[in-house]
Design an enzyme around this catalytic site. Sequence first.
Site, PDB file in Angstrom:
ATOM      1  N   LYS A  44      10.425  70.791  10.586  1.00  0.00           N
ATOM      2  CA  LYS A  44       9.420  69.756  10.823  1.00  0.00           C
ATOM      3  C   LYS A  44       8.103  70.243  10.226  1.00  0.00           C
ATOM      4  O   LYS A  44       7.599  71.288  10.613  1.00  0.00           O
ATOM      5  CB  LYS A  44       9.272  69.490  12.323  1.00  0.00           C
ATOM      6  CG  LYS A  44      10.479  68.786  12.904  1.00  0.00           C
ATOM      7  CD  LYS A  44      10.209  68.243  14.282  1.00  0.00           C
ATOM      8  CE  LYS A  44      11.441  67.552  14.839  1.00  0.00           C
ATOM      9  NZ  LYS A  44      11.729  66.264  14.195  1.00  0.00           N
ATOM     10  N   ARG A  93      22.104  64.017  17.600  1.00  0.00           N
ATOM     11  CA  ARG A  93      23.377  63.293  17.521  1.00  0.00           C
ATOM     12  C   ARG A  93      24.553  64.243  17.396  1.00  0.00           C
ATOM     13  O   ARG A  93      25.671  63.906  17.792  1.00  0.00           O
ATOM     14  CB  ARG A  93      23.311  62.282  16.364  1.00  0.00           C
ATOM     15  CG  ARG A  93      23.111  62.918  15.030  1.00  0.00           C
ATOM     16  CD  ARG A  93      22.709  61.909  13.958  1.00  0.00           C
ATOM     17  NE  ARG A  93      21.297  61.542  14.033  1.00  0.00           N
ATOM     18  CZ  ARG A  93      20.697  60.702  13.190  1.00  0.00           C
ATOM     19  NH1 ARG A  93      21.398  60.119  12.227  1.00  0.00           N
ATOM     20  NH2 ARG A  93      19.424  60.428  13.305  1.00  0.00           N
TER      21      ARG A  93
HETATM   22  N1  BES Z   1      13.815  64.835  18.162  1.00  0.00           N
HETATM   23  C1  BES Z   1      13.718  64.132  16.950  1.00  0.00           C
HETATM   24  C2  BES Z   1      13.293  62.685  17.118  1.00  0.00           C
HETATM   25  C3  BES Z   1      11.885  62.457  17.572  1.00  0.00           C
HETATM   26  C4  BES Z   1      10.895  62.271  16.648  1.00  0.00           C
HETATM   27  C5  BES Z   1      11.576  62.366  18.910  1.00  0.00           C
HETATM   28  C6  BES Z   1       9.608  62.007  17.062  1.00  0.00           C
HETATM   29  C7  BES Z   1      10.299  62.112  19.313  1.00  0.00           C
HETATM   30  C8  BES Z   1       9.306  61.918  18.391  1.00  0.00           C
HETATM   31  C9  BES Z   1      15.060  64.107  16.232  1.00  0.00           C
HETATM   32  O1  BES Z   1      15.851  65.236  16.422  1.00  0.00           O
HETATM   33  C10 BES Z   1      14.774  64.024  14.792  1.00  0.00           C
HETATM   34  O2  BES Z   1      14.222  64.950  14.272  1.00  0.00           O
HETATM   35  N2  BES Z   1      15.145  62.924  14.168  1.00  0.00           N
HETATM   36  C11 BES Z   1      14.900  62.710  12.799  1.00  0.00           C
HETATM   37  C12 BES Z   1      16.133  62.122  12.189  1.00  0.00           C
HETATM   38  C13 BES Z   1      16.100  62.086  10.692  1.00  0.00           C
HETATM   39  C14 BES Z   1      16.191  63.479  10.140  1.00  0.00           C
HETATM   40  C15 BES Z   1      17.246  61.253  10.234  1.00  0.00           C
HETATM   41  C16 BES Z   1      13.723  61.756  12.674  1.00  0.00           C
HETATM   42  O3  BES Z   1      13.638  60.822  13.451  1.00  0.00           O
HETATM   43  O4  BES Z   1      12.883  61.993  11.810  1.00  0.00           O
HETATM   44 MN    MN Z   2      15.373  66.769  15.044  1.00  0.00          MN
END
Ligand code: BES
Ligand code: MN
Length: 512
Positions: free
Chosen positions: A286, A362
């Site tokens: 991230k 997931r």
């Molecule tokens: N935990 C995150 C989702 C999330 C993002 C929760 C912002 C709360 C606030 C999840 O694991 C994630 O990183 N999802 C990605 C998926 C993408 C890589 C397809 C996302 O949403 O960017």
């Molecule tokens: Mn994630």
Amino acid sequence: MEFRCIPASLSSSLGACDTVAIGLFASPQNGPEGSSGPSHEGGFEPLDPALAEALGAELEPWLRQRRFKAKPGECLSLQRLGQQPGSVILVGLGEAASYALSSLQEAAAAAARCALASGSVQLGLALPLAGLDPAEAAAAMAIAVRLSLYEDQRFKGEPQARPLPQRIDLIGLPAEASNGLARVEATCAGVELARQLVAAPPNVATPQHLADTAASIAQNHGLSLKVLERGDCEAAGMGAFLAVAQGSDLPPKFIHLTYTPQGGAQRRVVLVGKGLTFDSGGYNLKTGGSQIEMMKYDMGGSAAVLGAARAIGQLQPAGVEVHVIVASCENMISGGAVHPGDVVTTSKGKTIEINNTDAEGRLTLADALDYACGLEPDAVVDLATLTGACVIALGDEMAGLWSNSDGLAEALLKAGAAGGEALWRMPLRASYKKGLKSGVADLKNTGPRPGGSITAALFLQDFVTQGLPWAHLDIAGTVWSDKGRGLDPAGATGYGVRTLVEWVCRGASSGN
Ligand code: BES
Ligand code: MN
Ligand code: ZN
């Protein structure tokens, strides 16, 4: 905090409290139907005459002079030195036409915060039923008061004392409405547990900490607990969950709590919560703007199901067996972490190409949902802070709801409305599954950005037994509130507990 229903009218019960909050409706913006122009120019509806007399004729002109509009949750407090009650709070209810349990909760929460500021010990709430069910209204108000006054000072060096009102009178509610208060204590304790788990920093709320929390719920409320260690998960073939966990120094914990009702169950349900105690993204790290520092809340789904487990254990609903599953770990970087491009095999036997290590929730849920289905339940509900895309779609006030069953979706929407948590049903559009096609494996874990919360839900559906009623709640937006809103103070909201407790306790008798 003790709640009582006081059937007497407000004007005759003014003397019993140090602070009384009185709800006022806003005048209709468009005027009464058939007329043109506002009737009170964005003002409030006139006070009940008996009440106006008890409080003094100066009140109404004073409110108008202060431009009180009775907007939802708008508060104006009036100190009356030497009189009883010494403090009167006028609280806006919005327009009568849109009045609902949620307006009542917003008003009760705003009034409670205002009363806390004026040092109230005995608070009277005089908010109108206006057609709402008295027992549901009593519960909604009591929950709103308690949860809006919650504050978490566990991580402060010198916590400040904060005396809360001790007795809250729900004025004008019939005595039978106190039936509605039966679930308040347990529900609020569940929400508070969820808030505490989410708010705790990632060096405290570890997978072990979630397992310990599950153990104390089991111990205190008579549930049974099984924790699968890494080796057990290996033996069960949970390759997707373990792939996420492998980059962390902390061992994963697969938590399984069971509530068994006295006298047998007609129905078995499973609640599954995403339990990433920290989500760095892994090698798809991230980066700037992706709020890595907030990713302690990526276990919000597990907090909700553990909070619900605590409440259910305390309430002991009859006829329903409840399983709570959390596949908990961290998503970290190390020499042993999963590579973008790795292929793993789930307990169900499907292979997944991990084309993005940040779509880790997931992966953990794939093995958790397969395990859940193995329990042969009547319904499975999962809660997960799954996608940023859901936050973009729905903002931070409503969770996304996906379900393969209209009956289950309806029941959850109703439970959400009764609990004061907003849900919005989203489509499981099958054709979007094309986005998850992989050249090397059965599927990949990430599709294109557009519709990202939908492909995430479709991915999960692959691990649910066909025909088994299942619902997925994406709570990425609702788990946290930066500024606070409604009955949630700023920070962790504990979202999901109220919906789950309502759903489980209602479903036990209605079969939905
Ligand atoms: N935990 C995150 C989702 C999330 C993002 C929760 C912002 C709360 C606030 C999840 O694991 C994630 O990183 N999802 C990605 C998926 C993408 C890589 C397809 C996302 O949403 O960017
Ligand atoms: Mn994630
Ligand atoms: Zn995540």
